[in-house]
Design an enzyme around this catalytic site. Sequence first.
Site, short mmCIF file in Angstrom:
data_model
loop_
_atom_site.label_atom_id
_atom_site.label_comp_id
_atom_site.label_asym_id
_atom_site.label_seq_id
_atom_site.Cartn_x
_atom_site.Cartn_y
_atom_site.Cartn_z
N ASP A 216 136.38 14.53 101.44
CA ASP A 216 135.87 13.66 100.02
C ASP A 216 135.57 14.85 98.98
OD1 ASP A 216 136.99 12.70 97.83
OD2 ASP A 216 134.83 11.56 97.97
N ASP A 335 137.35 4.59 97.76
CA ASP A 335 135.96 4.91 97.75
C ASP A 335 134.83 3.34 97.88
OD1 ASP A 335 135.52 7.23 97.17
OD2 ASP A 335 136.12 7.04 95.14
#
Length: 414
Positions: A216, A335
């Site tokens: 990420d 997330d």
Amino acid sequence: MDDRSTDSDPVTAGESSILDTLGEDVIRIVSPVSLCMLLVVLLVSSVSSTNDLSSSISSLFLSSTTTPTSFSSLNLLLLGSDSTWEEIKSALVTALSFVVVVTLLTFLLVLLFYFRCTNFLRIYMGISSLFVLSFLGGFISLLLISHFKIPIDPFTFAILLFNLSVVGVFAVFMPKFPISMNQGYLVAIGVLTAYWFTMLPEWTTWALLIAMSLYDLAAVLLPIGPLRLLVELAMSRNEEIPALVYEARPVDPQPGDRVRVWRERTDVRIEATENSTNSATVQTVQETRLAVSEEITAPLIEAFPQTGDRHLGTEEEEDGIGLGSSGAIKLGLGDFIFYSVLVGRAAMYDYMTVYACYLAIMAGLGVTLLLLAVYRKALPALPVSIMLGVVFYLLTRVLLEVFVVQCSSNLLMF
């Protein structure tokens, strides 16, 4: 008219606007994330993780036939046995393979989005959502029905599962559905996916969390990162990214409220006429801009003009890109999933580690929003929260647990 919009320093005014609304932003994000993590913890606590499916999934990632055991001390963590090192090697290979596959699929998503295959992407994501809601949701529902001994016949169960799955797909991808239903189904998809990730072996779970955090970080910040390329492409076309994104839509803004809108830099001067005898020239507060690339910039917060006519800024608001014209705050569903996986894995040990990991994730999310306000650039949401969660998990199991047990055994309360 507010004097701050004309007399104060633009940069200072922009920074104060960000900090003034930071608490509200944290609440809008913390609520759904906390709900997702809570539901995953309840599922892990209610449904036994030693079922046959969990054992079969674990056997796919391990060379040995035994299921992985949790490390219980610092010596086992650092030294370990031969089987432990084999599990670690297998976990690293699995995490690396998963990251490679995700990277390739993300670049493929960018390529399809570049060639405007948006309908194909929406159909693919709709089928994926239907699979998660029907197959994964159906299996977990059967586990809950078996665990709590809920009386229901197969025909009724099949009808309910089919209806809920189909309605969920339409609620996620059809804009005419209520935003609350869209948010609820996105949280449900995150809970179902996160619970299935908790069925992975322990070492594989931790390696996967750390690997996805690093991915990420690279995908968002590197110039050739796939997520950065996707965002820049969507901003240049003024289009929404075809992805599963949770949208924390704010309430209807009143005059003077601060609303987030991403768009290219423009200098706007609005001529507002209050009545036939009075007129005023209102200049909007200079926007605090969030740099995404060298060519494209976008404001993070804007103050509405202090006028009685709320429709004055309508034409400008329609140019919003990235976060949408509604000024909504968006967070990727990935997330939600990996936050919940970390807390769900902690719930397999005890609730003290759950509390520690939850506080660490919330602290990391707050730090990420604060860094976003300070540096005014796009930041990934996983690295800070996941790293803090992993560190707090280790410290709780290695140090805090021993301290609390010793205090309890010696009847020492504080």
